[in-house]
Design a protein around this motif. Structure first.
Motif, short mmCIF file in Angstrom:
data_model
loop_
_atom_site.label_atom_id
_atom_site.label_comp_id
_atom_site.label_asym_id
_atom_site.label_seq_id
_atom_site.Cartn_x
_atom_site.Cartn_y
_atom_site.Cartn_z
N GLN A 76 -2.94 -0.86 17.24
CA GLN A 76 -3.20 -0.39 18.59
C GLN A 76 -1.99 0.27 19.24
OE1 GLN A 76 -4.66 -3.86 20.62
NE2 GLN A 76 -6.55 -3.95 19.40
N VAL A 77 -0.77 -0.01 18.73
CA VAL A 77 0.43 0.53 19.38
C VAL A 77 1.08 1.67 18.62
CG1 VAL A 77 0.90 -1.69 20.51
CG2 VAL A 77 1.96 -1.18 18.30
N VAL A 78 0.75 1.85 17.33
CA VAL A 78 1.40 2.90 16.55
C VAL A 78 0.73 4.25 16.80
CG1 VAL A 78 2.19 1.31 14.77
CG2 VAL A 78 -0.04 2.45 14.53
N ASP A 79 1.45 5.31 16.43
CA ASP A 79 0.95 6.67 16.61
C ASP A 79 0.33 7.25 15.36
OD1 ASP A 79 2.12 7.38 19.40
OD2 ASP A 79 3.80 6.51 18.32
N GLY A 80 0.42 6.53 14.24
CA GLY A 80 -0.14 7.00 12.98
C GLY A 80 0.14 6.01 11.88
N PHE A 81 -0.30 6.36 10.67
CA PHE A 81 -0.20 5.43 9.54
C PHE A 81 0.35 6.14 8.31
CE2 PHE A 81 -3.64 4.14 12.33
CZ PHE A 81 -3.34 2.81 12.56
N ILE A 82 1.10 5.38 7.51
CA ILE A 82 1.61 5.85 6.23
C ILE A 82 1.07 4.89 5.16
CG2 ILE A 82 3.64 6.36 4.83
CD1 ILE A 82 5.23 6.67 7.42
N TYR A 83 0.26 5.43 4.26
CA TYR A 83 -0.28 4.63 3.17
C TYR A 83 0.43 5.02 1.89
CZ TYR A 83 -3.63 2.34 0.06
OH TYR A 83 -4.20 1.54 -0.89
N VAL A 84 1.08 4.05 1.25
CA VAL A 84 1.81 4.31 0.02
C VAL A 84 0.90 3.95 -1.15
CG1 VAL A 84 3.92 3.89 -1.29
CG2 VAL A 84 3.95 3.73 1.21
N ALA A 85 0.40 4.97 -1.84
CA ALA A 85 -0.52 4.78 -2.96
C ALA A 85 0.25 4.80 -4.27
CB ALA A 85 -1.59 5.86 -2.97
N ASN A 86 -0.21 4.03 -5.23
CA ASN A 86 0.39 4.00 -6.56
C ASN A 86 -0.22 5.14 -7.37
OD1 ASN A 86 1.39 3.46 -9.11
ND2 ASN A 86 1.01 1.27 -9.00
N ALA A 87 0.57 6.18 -7.63
CA ALA A 87 0.07 7.36 -8.33
C ALA A 87 0.38 7.35 -9.81
CB ALA A 87 0.66 8.62 -7.70
N GLU A 88 0.98 6.28 -10.33
CA GLU A 88 1.27 6.22 -11.75
C GLU A 88 -0.03 6.04 -12.53
OE1 GLU A 88 4.16 3.12 -12.18
OE2 GLU A 88 5.83 4.43 -11.59
N LEU A 89 -0.16 6.77 -13.63
CA LEU A 89 -1.39 6.75 -14.40
C LEU A 89 -1.68 5.34 -14.91
CD1 LEU A 89 -1.15 10.07 -16.44
CD2 LEU A 89 -2.36 9.63 -14.31
N GLY A 90 -2.94 4.94 -14.80
CA GLY A 90 -3.33 3.61 -15.25
C GLY A 90 -3.12 2.54 -14.22
N ARG A 91 -2.59 2.90 -13.04
CA ARG A 91 -2.35 1.93 -11.98
C ARG A 91 -3.08 2.39 -10.72
NH1 ARG A 91 2.50 -0.82 -12.78
NH2 ARG A 91 1.86 -2.10 -10.98
N GLY A 92 -3.39 1.43 -9.88
CA GLY A 92 -4.06 1.78 -8.63
C GLY A 92 -5.53 2.06 -8.85
N GLY A 93 -6.16 2.56 -7.79
CA GLY A 93 -7.57 2.88 -7.87
C GLY A 93 -8.49 1.70 -7.62
N GLU A 94 -7.97 0.61 -7.01
CA GLU A 94 -8.81 -0.53 -6.73
C GLU A 94 -9.87 -0.17 -5.69
OE1 GLU A 94 -5.56 -0.61 -6.65
OE2 GLU A 94 -4.86 -2.06 -8.15
N GLU A 95 -10.99 -0.85 -5.79
CA GLU A 95 -12.09 -0.59 -4.88
C GLU A 95 -11.73 -0.91 -3.44
OE1 GLU A 95 -15.57 -3.12 -5.23
OE2 GLU A 95 -16.85 -1.34 -5.30
N CYS A 96 -10.79 -1.87 -3.26
CA CYS A 96 -10.46 -2.31 -1.91
C CYS A 96 -9.62 -1.29 -1.15
CB CYS A 96 -9.73 -3.65 -1.95
SG CYS A 96 -8.15 -3.60 -2.84
N GLU A 97 -9.01 -0.32 -1.82
CA GLU A 97 -8.14 0.63 -1.14
C GLU A 97 -8.87 1.37 -0.03
OE1 GLU A 97 -4.60 2.59 -3.45
OE2 GLU A 97 -6.39 2.76 -4.70
#
Length: 408
Positions: free
Chosen positions: A287-308
């Motif tokens: 509620q107080v910030v002006d924006g968001f920074i999402y750090v995604a794991n871009a290494e192949l074979g990592r990341g991509g979870e449904e919860c993201e």
């Protein structure tokens, strides 16, 4: 298999260009109409030196040109104006270059569904499509416009340049105290990578100097750290970790998931996807910030979870005036690709189709379902060790917050 597909794509483009060239220079009744002059019957055009070169050579030359140079080539004659507008040519450029674009945003994101649809029958020539004038071009998707809209080098040309008087004006503005924008940073890329982006960010004065730690506190979160961009623009980043440091380090070494304490699982929706709500302290931050920074794991074979996707949407929906708050996605890997450092610029042109060691920005945007968001968003390739790409993402974020920046 990828090489065979690439050869087929090049073969289709060359065949289309060859059919058009042969028709253009052999049938005087099918001369292209000039959009700026009245239609009239003209003599059969005579090919010049470059026009009469083999189509394979013409195509090869265009593959080495940047988009601006290709447009300049199209301005040399009516023949080249039609030649460089071949939809198959620009569809080829899109498929070739999109995986190597270092950034993409809500304005420049190509419409990927048109790349999956068949363009034309391979037996149909470019000249056949132009017999009906502009109507034939409208019936096909404008791949040229999509490419020029999305290519980072073309987008950069539209940034405003900095007038000379702005140097003095900026100095005066720095004397006037102003509230610095605040951003909440979260995401698996902060915790899963071998190199900590947050640690590097705090110890990189040559990239982003730390300007201090404000006194404003948020319960359970802290006050964040303030940085200064270009020795002029201050901003604050609040770091949101999923759990404590010991659990994060153990999960990183064992490559396991942790229980994310930033979100509360509310259940699943009709399609079976998880539904989250932010923890109370996270809601206060949203509620107080002006924006968001999402750090995604871009290494192949990592990341991509449904919860993201669900967690990103939960954060955005908890913010006041959520639709206007920008989302910067840092598509992050630990280190630079060593092969990228060894090859020259010419080799980069000829090796664009080799496999990359990271998820392309366009694929990251699709993976996180960013085109469906109402918020302004951007995906930026970032390397944790060198922090390359970070400043471009921060500059975009500050512009979205109303900070006046310039492209040069």
């Amino acid at each position: 298999m990828a090489g065979n597909i690439q050869q087929l794509n090049e073969s289709a483009v060359i065949s289309s260009l060859r059919r058009f060239r042969d028709t253009y220079f052999t049938n005087g009744a099918k001369v292209l109409k000039d959009e700026l002059a009245p239609v009239e019957t003209k003599a059969e055009p005579q090919p010049g030196f470059l026009d009469s070169s083999p189509v394979d050579v013409q195509f090869l030359i265009m593959t080495f040109l940047c988009p601006a140079d290709i447009c300049c080539l199209g301005a040399t004659s009516r023949y080249w104006r039609a030649m460089v507008r071949d939809p198959l040519l620009w569809r080829y450029f899109l498929l070739r270059d999109m995986p190597h674009w270092p950034s993409i945003d809500h304005v420049s994101m190509p419409q990927l569904e048109f790349l999956d649809a068949p363009l034309i029958n391979e037996e149909e020539s470019l000249d056949d499509r132009e017999e009906d004038g502009d109507r034939g071009m409208v019936s096909t998707f404008d791949y040229m416009s999509e490419y020029l809209k999305g290519c980072p080098s073309c987008r950069q040309q539209w940034l405003p340049s900095r007038p000379a008087y702005e140097v003095f004006t900026s100095f005066l503005q720095s004397l006037v105290p102003s509230s610095e924008p605040r951003y909440a940073m979260f995401g698996p890329g902060m915790e899963q990578l071998d190199v900590s982006l947050v640690t590097r960010l705090m110890h990189a004065p040559d990239v982003l100097p730390v300007s201090g730690t404000p006194q404003r506190q948020i319960d359970g979160i802290g006050s964040g750290i303030s940085y200064i961009l270009n020795n002029q623009h201050k901003f604050n980043i609040l770091t949101l970790y999923s759990t404590n440091r010991a659990e994060r380090e153990r999960a990183r070494v064992q490559q396991q998931s942790v229980s994310n304490k930033l979100f509360i699982l509310e259940g699943t929706d009709e399609s079976g996807c998880p539904v989250y709500s932010p923890a109370p302290q996270v809601q206060q931050v949203c509620q107080v910030v002006d924006g968001f920074i999402y750090v995604a794991n871009a290494e192949l074979g990592r990341g991509g979870e449904e919860c993201e996707v669900a967690q990103i949407r939960a954060v955005l929906s908890s913010a006041e005036s959520s639709a206007s708050k920008p989302l910067l996605v840092l598509s992050c890997v630990s280190r630079d690709d060593p092969e990228e450092d060894r090859i020259t610029n010419l080799q980069k042109v000829t090796s664009r189709n080799r496999a990359r060691c990271r998820t392309p920005c366009v694929d990251m945007a699709k993976r996180l379902e960013l085109p469906q968001l109402a918020n302004p968003w951007m995906v930026q390739d970032t390397v944790a060790e060198s922090l390359s790409g970070l400043l471009d993402g921060i500059s975009w974020l500050l512009r979205c917050s109303g900070v006046k920046l310039y492209g040069g």
